[in-house]
Design a protein around this motif. Structure first.
Motif, PDB file in Angstrom:
ATOM      1  N   SER A  61      44.780  34.472  29.786  1.00  0.00           N
ATOM      2  CA  SER A  61      44.727  33.662  28.239  1.00  0.00           C
ATOM      3  C   SER A  61      45.307  35.442  27.970  1.00  0.00           C
ATOM      4  N   ASP A  62      45.608  34.722  26.480  1.00  0.00           N
ATOM      5  CA  ASP A  62      45.150  35.791  25.343  1.00  0.00           C
ATOM      6  C   ASP A  62      44.339  34.589  24.205  1.00  0.00           C
ATOM      7  N   GLY A  63      43.334  34.775  24.099  1.00  0.00           N
ATOM      8  CA  GLY A  63      42.623  34.577  23.430  1.00  0.00           C
ATOM      9  C   GLY A  63      42.396  32.889  22.961  1.00  0.00           C
ATOM     10  N   LEU A  64      43.186  31.899  23.983  1.00  0.00           N
ATOM     11  CA  LEU A  64      42.690  30.523  24.306  1.00  0.00           C
ATOM     12  C   LEU A  64      41.724  30.186  23.942  1.00  0.00           C
ATOM     13  N   GLU A  65      40.508  30.535  24.216  1.00  0.00           N
ATOM     14  CA  GLU A  65      39.665  29.407  23.996  1.00  0.00           C
ATOM     15  C   GLU A  65      38.953  30.286  22.241  1.00  0.00           C
ATOM     16  N   GLU A  66      39.309  31.506  21.922  1.00  0.00           N
ATOM     17  CA  GLU A  66      38.116  31.662  20.418  1.00  0.00           C
ATOM     18  C   GLU A  66      39.474  30.384  19.493  1.00  0.00           C
ATOM     19  N   ALA A  67      40.745  30.507  19.850  1.00  0.00           N
ATOM     20  CA  ALA A  67      41.188  30.074  18.922  1.00  0.00           C
ATOM     21  C   ALA A  67      41.830  28.258  18.683  1.00  0.00           C
ATOM     22  N   LEU A  68      41.440  28.152  19.962  1.00  0.00           N
ATOM     23  CA  LEU A  68      40.998  26.896  20.445  1.00  0.00           C
ATOM     24  C   LEU A  68      39.297  26.226  19.319  1.00  0.00           C
ATOM     25  N   ALA A  69      38.720  26.888  19.910  1.00  0.00           N
ATOM     26  CA  ALA A  69      37.133  27.513  18.689  1.00  0.00           C
ATOM     27  C   ALA A  69      37.314  26.733  17.531  1.00  0.00           C
ATOM     28  N   ALA A  70      38.293  27.824  16.782  1.00  0.00           N
ATOM     29  CA  ALA A  70      38.800  27.958  15.381  1.00  0.00           C
ATOM     30  C   ALA A  70      39.363  26.821  14.709  1.00  0.00           C
ATOM     31  N   MET A  71      40.438  26.293  15.624  1.00  0.00           N
ATOM     32  CA  MET A  71      41.935  25.250  14.902  1.00  0.00           C
ATOM     33  C   MET A  71      40.541  23.758  15.510  1.00  0.00           C
ATOM     34  N   THR A  72      39.382  23.687  16.140  1.00  0.00           N
ATOM     35  CA  THR A  72      38.925  22.638  16.568  1.00  0.00           C
ATOM     36  C   THR A  72      38.343  22.223  14.986  1.00  0.00           C
ATOM     37  N   GLN A  73      37.889  23.096  14.345  1.00  0.00           N
ATOM     38  CA  GLN A  73      37.798  23.178  12.862  1.00  0.00           C
ATOM     39  C   GLN A  73      38.183  22.552  11.561  1.00  0.00           C
ATOM     40  N   LEU A  74      39.857  22.469  12.154  1.00  0.00           N
ATOM     41  CA  LEU A  74      40.830  22.243  11.498  1.00  0.00           C
ATOM     42  C   LEU A  74      41.416  20.998  11.911  1.00  0.00           C
ATOM     43  N   GLY A  75      40.764  20.653  12.311  1.00  0.00           N
ATOM     44  CA  GLY A  75      41.673  18.807  13.161  1.00  0.00           C
ATOM     45  C   GLY A  75      41.964  18.840  14.935  1.00  0.00           C
ATOM     46  N   ASP A  76      42.827  18.287  15.163  1.00  0.00           N
ATOM     47  CA  ASP A  76      43.077  17.632  16.511  1.00  0.00           C
ATOM     48  C   ASP A  76      43.774  18.983  17.530  1.00  0.00           C
ATOM     49  N   VAL A  77      43.260  18.913  17.906  1.00  0.00           N
ATOM     50  CA  VAL A  77      44.079  20.524  19.242  1.00  0.00           C
ATOM     51  C   VAL A  77      44.107  20.774  20.380  1.00  0.00           C
ATOM     52  N   ARG A  78      44.596  20.877  21.320  1.00  0.00           N
ATOM     53  CA  ARG A  78      44.570  21.040  22.386  1.00  0.00           C
ATOM     54  C   ARG A  78      45.529  22.623  22.555  1.00  0.00           C
ATOM     55  N   GLY A  79      44.840  23.017  24.205  1.00  0.00           N
ATOM     56  CA  GLY A  79      45.343  24.323  24.401  1.00  0.00           C
ATOM     57  C   GLY A  79      45.443  24.633  25.784  1.00  0.00           C
ATOM     58  N   SER A  80      46.096  25.332  26.487  1.00  0.00           N
ATOM     59  CA  SER A  80      46.857  25.447  27.443  1.00  0.00           C
ATOM     60  C   SER A  80      47.170  27.243  27.877  1.00  0.00           C
ATOM     61  N   VAL A  81      46.808  27.882  28.861  1.00  0.00           N
ATOM     62  CA  VAL A  81      47.619  28.465  29.372  1.00  0.00           C
ATOM     63  C   VAL A  81      48.675  28.466  29.500  1.00  0.00           C
ATOM     64  N   VAL A  82      49.526  29.313  29.346  1.00  0.00           N
ATOM     65  CA  VAL A  82      50.829  28.886  29.972  1.00  0.00           C
ATOM     66  C   VAL A  82      52.345  29.607  30.190  1.00  0.00           C
ATOM     67  N   ASP A  83      52.563  30.258  31.464  1.00  0.00           N
ATOM     68  CA  ASP A  83      53.876  31.112  31.460  1.00  0.00           C
ATOM     69  C   ASP A  83      55.626  30.819  30.880  1.00  0.00           C
ATOM     70  N   CYS A  84      55.469  31.742  29.283  1.00  0.00           N
ATOM     71  CA  CYS A  84      56.938  30.408  28.971  1.00  0.00           C
ATOM     72  C   CYS A  84      58.315  30.805  29.492  1.00  0.00           C
ATOM     73  N   SER A  85      57.591  31.811  30.493  1.00  0.00           N
ATOM     74  CA  SER A  85      59.051  32.415  30.796  1.00  0.00           C
ATOM     75  C   SER A  85      59.655  31.173  32.873  1.00  0.00           C
ATOM     76  N   ASP A  86      58.218  31.267  32.896  1.00  0.00           N
ATOM     77  CA  ASP A  86      58.706  29.896  34.020  1.00  0.00           C
ATOM     78  C   ASP A  86      59.077  28.664  33.298  1.00  0.00           C
ATOM     79  N   GLN A  87      60.005  28.161  33.666  1.00  0.00           N
ATOM     80  CA  GLN A  87      60.618  26.651  32.551  1.00  0.00           C
ATOM     81  C   GLN A  87      59.531  25.283  33.340  1.00  0.00           C
ATOM     82  N   VAL A  88      59.576  25.847  34.910  1.00  0.00           N
ATOM     83  CA  VAL A  88      57.978  24.591  35.750  1.00  0.00           C
ATOM     84  C   VAL A  88      57.086  24.595  34.184  1.00  0.00           C
ATOM     85  N   GLN A  89      56.626  25.700  34.179  1.00  0.00           N
ATOM     86  CA  GLN A  89      55.083  25.750  33.910  1.00  0.00           C
ATOM     87  C   GLN A  89      55.044  25.275  32.367  1.00  0.00           C
TER      88      GLN A  89
END
Length: 276
Positions: A61-89
């Motif tokens: 995790s790279d601060g996902l929970e903190e980011a989502l908590a802050a962004m939720t104040q702005l609108g409709d947002v959802r998030g996931s931990v993803v390894d972008c070097s992995d095409q399957v993920q």
């Protein structure tokens, strides 16, 4: 200007901090629904996948929970931990997010390994998989959903490193090479798929200051190089993430409907070649 982004469904990779986060927040402020992902590479110990091919969130995790908590104040947002070097993920996340949002209109691909590890094959592979192949996976996953959208748009975050030499150290070689490949790939997609109404473009930021990011590190650890690069900026400062995000939002929006296959440099005059 109304960017006509209200109600649009947007994916943004690498969006828990820095430029990616500023982009996601801009879309939220415009009234879009946004799905983000993020992952911080831990070099002190290996990242371990579980049998479902997912990352251990505690390690990745790279601060996902903190980011989502802050962004939720702005609108409709959802998030996931993803390894972008992995095409399957990447594919699984994109498809799941599109399903949760009820479709997909815009994708912003901004993940980068920042050059990986200098000189090593592993470093080049990491850059290739994270920077280039994550974009390929995103495009392939998004394409069926784009066909159902009335204003589909794919924006790739590249870099002025693709068009202007400013490498410090060996890692910049892989970084610049992958960012250049992305510009070429996006142009090819734009030419091939515009007849289906899908717009594809690039945005190439110049040096941009993010707290805790690369240029923060350079300022603290490489002061001479930092001064040298600041001298190349006509304004005498680095860019801000929000300045990149504003351009991305416009380029992705229906108001940029006649902008296709472009690489828009956003660098405050850092690059010196004449842009005919």
């Amino acid at each position: 200007m109304d960017l006509e982004l209200a109600g649009r469904k947007v994916l943004v990779t690498a969006a828990t901090r820095g430029v990616g986060r500023a982009i996601a927040e801009r879309f939220l402020r415009e009234g879009a629904s946004v799905a983000i992902c993020g992952r911080k590479l831990r070099r002190d110990r290996p990242i371990v996948r579980n049998p479902a091919n997912e990352f251990d969130n505690d390690l990745a995790s790279d601060g996902l929970e903190e980011a989502l908590a802050a962004m939720t104040q702005l609108g409709d947002v959802r998030g996931s931990v993803v390894d972008c070097s992995d095409q399957v993920q990447v594919t699984r996340w994109a498809e799941q997010s599109a399903g949760e949002m009820g479709g997909l209109d815009i994708v912003v691909s901004s993940a980068s390994a920042l050059g990986g590890t200098a000189r090593t094959r592993e470093g080049w592979d990491l850059s290739y998989n994270t920077d280039l192949m994550s974009a390929v996976a995103l495009w392939n996953a998004a394409y069926p959903h784009f066909l159902k959208s009335d204003a589909p748009s794919f924006v790739q975050v590249s870099s002025v490193a693709a068009v202007e030499y400013h490498i410090h150290g060996d890692s910049g070689q892989a970084y610049g090479a992958m960012k250049a490949a992305l510009i070429n790939y996006m142009f090819s997609l734009a030419q091939q798929y515009m007849e289906q109404g899908i717009r594809v473009n690039c945005v190439s930021p110049g040096p941009t200051f993010v707290e805790g990011g690369s240029w923060d590190f350079i300022e603290q650890r490489m002061p001479e190089y930092n001064v040298e690069q600041l001298a190349r900026q006509p304004s005498g400062r680095l860019g801000r993430p929000e300045e990149i995000a504003d351009v991305v939002a416009f380029l992705a929006s229906p108001r940029a409907s006649w902008v296709i296959g472009e690489n828009v440099v956003v660098d405050g005059g850092y690059t010196k070649h004449v842009k005919f």
